[in-house]
Scaffold this active site. Structure first.
Site, PDB file in Angstrom:
ATOM      1  N   PRO A   1      11.064  14.047  -4.315  1.00 56.45           N
ATOM      2  CA  PRO A   1      10.532  15.504  -4.419  1.00 56.45           C
ATOM      3  C   PRO A   1      11.610  16.730  -4.299  1.00 56.45           C
ATOM      4  CG  PRO A   1       9.134  14.274  -3.228  1.00 56.45           C
ATOM      5  CD  PRO A   1      10.329  13.593  -3.215  1.00 56.45           C
TER       6      PRO A   1
ATOM      7  N   GLY B   1      12.621  19.203   1.283  1.00 55.13           N
ATOM      8  CA  GLY B   1      13.263  18.669   2.728  1.00 55.13           C
ATOM      9  C   GLY B   1      13.589  17.143   2.652  1.00 55.13           C
ATOM     10  N   LEU B   2      13.638  16.649   1.550  1.00 59.10           N
ATOM     11  CA  LEU B   2      14.105  15.246   1.237  1.00 59.10           C
ATOM     12  C   LEU B   2      15.511  14.898   0.699  1.00 59.10           C
ATOM     13  CD1 LEU B   2      11.080  13.177   0.311  1.00 59.10           C
ATOM     14  CD2 LEU B   2      11.605  13.749   2.486  1.00 59.10           C
ATOM     15  N   GLY B   3      15.942  16.110   0.843  1.00 54.01           N
ATOM     16  CA  GLY B   3      17.865  15.940   0.349  1.00 54.01           C
ATOM     17  C   GLY B   3      17.695  15.603  -1.188  1.00 54.01           C
ATOM     18  N   SER B   4      16.880  16.231  -1.956  1.00 51.22           N
ATOM     19  CA  SER B   4      17.102  15.601  -3.411  1.00 51.22           C
ATOM     20  C   SER B   4      18.415  16.120  -4.237  1.00 51.22           C
ATOM     21  CB  SER B   4      15.881  16.192  -4.173  1.00 51.22           C
ATOM     22  OG  SER B   4      15.823  17.922  -3.877  1.00 51.22           O
ATOM     23  N   SER B   5      18.856  17.434  -3.717  1.00 53.29           N
ATOM     24  CA  SER B   5      20.117  17.702  -4.356  1.00 53.29           C
ATOM     25  C   SER B   5      21.252  17.217  -3.812  1.00 53.29           C
ATOM     26  CB  SER B   5      20.205  19.348  -4.213  1.00 53.29           C
ATOM     27  OG  SER B   5      20.300  19.667  -2.777  1.00 53.29           O
ATOM     28  N   ALA B   6      21.364  16.680  -2.392  1.00 50.36           N
ATOM     29  CA  ALA B   6      22.508  16.053  -2.154  1.00 50.36           C
ATOM     30  C   ALA B   6      22.363  14.645  -2.655  1.00 50.36           C
ATOM     31  CB  ALA B   6      22.367  15.743  -0.531  1.00 50.36           C
ATOM     32  N   ALA B   7      21.201  13.860  -2.772  1.00 45.61           N
ATOM     33  CA  ALA B   7      21.424  12.535  -3.539  1.00 45.61           C
ATOM     34  C   ALA B   7      21.916  12.458  -4.936  1.00 45.61           C
ATOM     35  CB  ALA B   7      19.901  11.942  -3.473  1.00 45.61           C
TER      36      ALA B   7
ATOM     37  N   ASP C   1      22.701  16.282   4.708  1.00 43.69           N
ATOM     38  CA  ASP C   1      22.106  15.761   3.538  1.00 43.69           C
ATOM     39  C   ASP C   1      23.151  14.912   2.956  1.00 43.69           C
ATOM     40  OD1 ASP C   1      20.278  17.382   4.446  1.00 43.69           O
ATOM     41  OD2 ASP C   1      19.564  18.148   2.349  1.00 43.69           O
TER      42      ASP C   1
END
Ligand code: PMV
Length: 337
Positions: free
Chosen positions: A112, A116-122, A164
Site C-alpha cells: 500500500p 507506513g510499509l515503505g512502498s517508495s523505498a521498495a 526504509d
C-alpha cells in the site's frame, strides 16, 4: 529485460524517535515491489505503473520531469512516483557511469502506498538494482541501500531516514541509529498488517512531534522512552534463536513492548481513530501486541499473531480496508527470473 524485487517493511519499534537519534527496529516483510527495466536508445524514461493506483498510469518523459504529459490520475501521485523513479534512474546512471541511459520501466507493487510499509523505498531499491544490472553493473545490497537513501533524501528534501531503504535492500530485521545501520538476528516473526486504506502526511506528523518535543520536556522524555523500549526489544531479539519459531513467551514480551510503543506514539499525537480501532481489534482477537507502523495519521498497523484470528478480526473491523499476513522477509532486494 531485468526484473528486481524488494520488500516493504514494518516498524517493530522506534519510528519517530529514530529522527532524534534513538534506535529503531524495522523488519522487512513479504510484500514486494517489482521493477522491470529495459534500456532504450533515446535516453527517455517510460514508466508503466499499472498497479500503483486504482486506475494505473503510463507516462513517458525525457530529460526533465517537467516534460511529463497530462495523465488521468491524481497529479500528486504521478508526481511522487515519477520523482522517486527519476531519482532511482539517476542513481543507476551514476553507478553504471552511463549518464545518458534511458529505460522502459514497469512497476508493480503489492505494498500500500504511503501507508507506513515503505512502498517508495521498495520501488527505489528494486529500481536501482534492476537499472544498474541492465547497464551491466552489479551493486552490493549495501550500495543499493546507500544510493536508494540518496534518492529518497533528494525527493523528500532531506527528511528521509535510512531505515526504509536499508531494510528493503538488506531484508530481515535491522537496527537503525542515526547513520549506523545494521542487520540483526530475529526469529520468523508472525506479523499481521491492518490497512485503513488511507495515508498520513509524514512531513506534517514529523513536524508535529518535533514541535511537541521542543515545547514540553515530558514529550522529549516520551521520545527517549521509545528509545528505551526499543533497546529492550533488541535485547529480546538478540537472546532468541533466529532459527526457530518464536516462543509464546517471547511473542508476549515483544507484543507488550509494541503495545507500550503504540501508547507513546498515541501520546505524541501521531495515531488516528482508525489506527487505534485496528490496534484494539487485533488485541481483542488475541494478538500478542499491536501498534501503528511508520509515520501514522492513517495507513497501517502491525500486530503479532501466529494464529489466523487477528487477520480475520481485522477483516471484520469497519475501519480496516485490508488485512494480511506479512511474514518477516529474510531476503532483501533480489533478481526475479
Ligand atoms: O511512514 P514511513 O514508513 O515513511 O516511516 C516514517 C518513519 C519516521 O520515523 C516517522 C520518519 C523517518 O524518516 O524515520
Amino acid at each position: 529485460m531485468t526484473t528486481c524485487s524488494a520488500p516493504g517493511k514494518v516498524y517493530l519499534f522506534g519510528e519517530h524517535a529514530v529522527v532524534y537519534g534513538e534506535p529503531a527496529v524495522p523488519c522487512a516483510v513479504e510484500r514486494r515491489a517489482r521493477v522491470t527495466v529495459d534500456p532504450r536508445d533515446d535516453g527517455r524514461i517510460r514508466v508503466d505503473a499499472a498497479d500503483l493506483s486504482l486506475d494505473g498510469f503510463t507516462v513517458t518523459w525525457g530529460d526533465s520531469i517537467d516534460d511529463r504529459p497530462d495523465v488521468d490520475v491524481p497529479a500528486s501521485l504521478v508526481e511522487a512516483a515519477m520523482e522517486y523513479i527519476e531519482a532511482a534512474v539517476q542513481q543507476a546512471r551514476d553507478a553504471a557511469d552511463a549518464p545518458g541511459a534511458g529505460f522502459d520501466i514497469a512497476v508493480e507493487s503489492a505494498i500500500p502506498l504511503g501507508a507506513g510499509l515503505g512502498s517508495s523505498a521498495a520501488v527505489v531499491v528494486a529500481g536501482i538494482d534492476a537499472a544498474t544490472r541492465a547497464l551491466g553493473t552489479e551493486l552490493e545490497p549495501e550500495e543499493v541501500a546507500r544510493r536508494a537513501y540518496e534518492a529518497e533524501y533528494e525527493v523528500q528534501e532531506g527528511q528521509a531516514s535510512r531505515a526504509d531503504t536499508f531494510c528493503s535492500a538488506m531484508g530481515g530485521a535491522v537496527r537503525v541509529e542515526g547513520d549506523d545501520t545494521r542487520t540483526i538476528d530475529a526469529p520468523p516473526l508472525p506479523f499481521v498488517v491492518g490497512y485503513d486504506g488511507g495515508a498520513g502526511d509524514t512531513g506534517e506528523l514529523v513536524a508535529g512531534v518535533r514541535a511537541l518535543r521542543e515545547e514540553h520536556a515530558f514529550a522529549a522524555d516520551t521520545v527517549e522512552t521509545v528509545g528505551d523500549l526499543t533497546r529492550e526489544g533488541e535485547r529480546l531479539l538478540a537472546d532468541a534463536d533466529p532459527g526457530s519459531e518464536p516462543s509464546d513467551e517471547l511473542l508476549a514480551e515483544l507484543g507488550g513492548l509494541m503495545d507500550f510503543n503504540h501508547g507513546l506514539l498515541e501520546a505524541l499525537g501521531v495515531s488516528a481513530r482508525s489506527l487505534d480501532a485496528m490496534v484494539w481489534a487485533a488485541r481483542e482477537a488475541g494478538a500478542h501486541g499491536a501498534k501503528l507502523t511508520g509515520a501514522g495519521g492513517g495507513g497501517c498497523v502491525v500486530a503479532l499473531d501466529p494464529s489466523p484470528e487477528t487477520e480475520h478480526a481485522l477483516g471484520y473491523t469497519a475501519e480496516c480496508e485490508q488485512s494480511f499476513r506479512a511474514e518477516l522477509a529474510t531476503e532483501g532486494v533480489r533478481v526475479e527470473v
